[in-house]
Design a protein around this motif. Structure first.
Motif, short mmCIF file in Angstrom:
data_model
loop_
_atom_site.label_atom_id
_atom_site.label_comp_id
_atom_site.label_asym_id
_atom_site.label_seq_id
_atom_site.Cartn_x
_atom_site.Cartn_y
_atom_site.Cartn_z
N PHE A 136 0.83 -1.21 0.00
CA PHE A 136 0.00 0.00 0.00
C PHE A 136 0.86 1.25 0.00
CE2 PHE A 136 -3.77 -2.50 1.10
CZ PHE A 136 -4.75 -1.78 0.45
N ILE A 192 2.21 1.79 -3.55
CA ILE A 192 1.12 2.31 -4.39
C ILE A 192 0.88 3.79 -4.09
CG2 ILE A 192 -1.37 2.18 -4.82
CD1 ILE A 192 -1.16 -0.84 -4.35
N THR A 193 0.89 4.14 -2.81
CA THR A 193 0.70 5.54 -2.42
C THR A 193 1.78 6.42 -3.02
OG1 THR A 193 -0.33 4.86 -0.32
CG2 THR A 193 0.52 7.12 -0.46
N CYS A 239 -6.06 5.45 -0.32
CA CYS A 239 -4.98 4.58 0.17
C CYS A 239 -4.67 4.91 1.63
CB CYS A 239 -3.73 4.75 -0.67
SG CYS A 239 -3.77 3.90 -2.26
#
Length: 406
Positions: free
Chosen positions: A315, A318-319, A340
């Motif tokens: 995560f 991705i952020t 997110c």
């Protein structure tokens, strides 16, 4: 199709829906009184069973949904209005919390699902899935009549919506303490395991659970406000009979790739710092898991810690990717960063301050509007003069506008 959705028939449909919910709640009530399985086998009297049944947030939130639909029915029938926006968002937030906490937290507890009858499975599914989805759908279908300011929400209504979960938590803890003093069975003290501060590491678990509850309550409030404002713009475009071509022009011209304001820049910088810290901290947490276990005096399972670490790292990466796109002025990327951050709230409690930063980032990102109502009003006025379109006036139902948008 319209003949099936006249005002009269919609009223009949709502009556039928309310009757079905009422019948189900009565059946569920009777089941609790008569069942002799599970935790209710330890509660010999009807009073004890009802006390335990109504101590569940699930029960209370589903009853709130039922009362909301009755209130909505009378408002629509006799006043031709809808319940106040704050009431709608309040009930939707509570029932959404019920659904998310159950399916992501309580359902994975093996003891909860053991020896359940067919009806208990059906009841569980209705209470934690069907009812929440019906309420969420109702909210979405009634959203967009007003424009609601993010910036002003925390001044009054945010605390009002958080009041009920706070009072619920306080009453449940007092109830559990009294039952403990009365030497009642330990598994009947509290409706949820994470509230039982008498167990090993109970206060730590209570602290984590409390943070998670109010994190979800905060996140869902701003999420549903964002949905409402999104639907508001769409409805205004529809009300003003703007063609598809003109609608595309509006979306392209009203700051679709709006430059980051200072709030947006703060959100992106915080997101970078938190993401990097998450990656470093989660790796150290996994590598030094034996040390943490001794310091904090708790046991652990290696595979759970590994999964925990992988989720946070994924995560966080991705952020970081979407932060880069957000800094390049892609509006949708900043929204992804906000969501997110909401997702990471459930994991970042491990370093205590994590949820605070996540809430801040999510709030700033969702508040970094694609365009504001003032932008839309100005564009439509200009568009009207240029193309001589006969646009309908906007409704004056605008809540909590700042001075610069009046």
């Amino acid at each position: 199709m319209k003949k099936y959705f006249t005002d009269r028939k919609l009223f009949v449909y709502r009556i039928i829906g309310i009757m079905l919910i009422f019948i189900f709640l009565v059946c569920d009530f009777v089941l609790v009184l008569e069942t002799k399985s599970g935790i209710y086998s330890e509660l010999p009297t009807y009073g004890e069973r009802l006390s335990h049944y109504y101590s569940y947030f699930t029960t209370q939130s589903n009853y709130l949904v039922f009362m909301y639909f009755i209130f909505y029915l009378f408002q629509k029938k006799f006043k031709n209005t809808k319940p106040d926006f704050i009431i709608r968002i309040m009930v939707t937030v509570y029932i959404t919390m019920t659904m998310i906490v159950f399916w992501t937290g309580l359902f994975v507890q093996g003891d909860l699902m053991k020896n359940m009858s067919v009806y208990e499975w059906i009841s569980t599914f209705i209470l934690h899935t069907i009812m929440p989805l019906v309420m969420i759908l109702s909210y979405i279908m009634t959203a967009g009549d007003i424009f609601y300011k993010f910036e002003s929400h925390h001044k009054a209504n945010y605390w009002l919506i958080c009041l009920y979960p706070f009072l619920y938590l306080l009453c449940i803890l007092v109830r559990g303490y009294i039952r403990h003093v009365d030497k009642q069975p330990s598994d009947t003290l509290f409706p949820y395991f994470f509230l039982n501060f008498y167990t090993t590491n109970g206060f730590s678990m209570l602290a984590v659970g409390t943070v998670l509850i109010f994190t979800l309550c905060t996140s869902f409030q701003y999420f549903y406000i964002w949905i409402n404002n999104l639907f508001y713009f769409r409805k205004q475009i529809k009300v003003n009979n703007i063609t598809k071509v003109d609608q595309i022009k509006i979306l392209l011209n009203i700051k679709q790739y709006r430059q980051l304001d200072h709030k947006g820049k703060i959100a992106m910088i915080l997101a970078i710092v938190v993401a990097i810290f998450n990656i470093v901290f989660s790796i150290l947490y996994y590598v030094l898991r034996n040390v943490w276990s001794k310091i904090l005096n708790y046991s652990y399972e290696n595979k759970i810690v590994l999964k925990f670490t992988i989720i946070i790292i994924v995560f966080s990466i991705i952020t970081l990717i979407f932060v880069i796109l957000g800094l390049a002025n892609f509006y949708w990327a900043r929204i992804v960063v906000g969501f997110c951050s909401i997702a990471l709230i459930c994991f970042n409690w491990i370093w205590i301050a994590g949820p605070i930063f996540d809430i801040t980032i999510a709030t700033l990102c969702l508040n970094n509007h694609k365009y504001s109502k003032a932008d839309l009003d100005i564009y439509l006025a200009t568009h009207n003069k240029t193309n001589k379109l006969k646009l309908k006036p906007f409704p004056e139902q605008i809540l909590l506008l700042d001075e610069d948008e009046k």
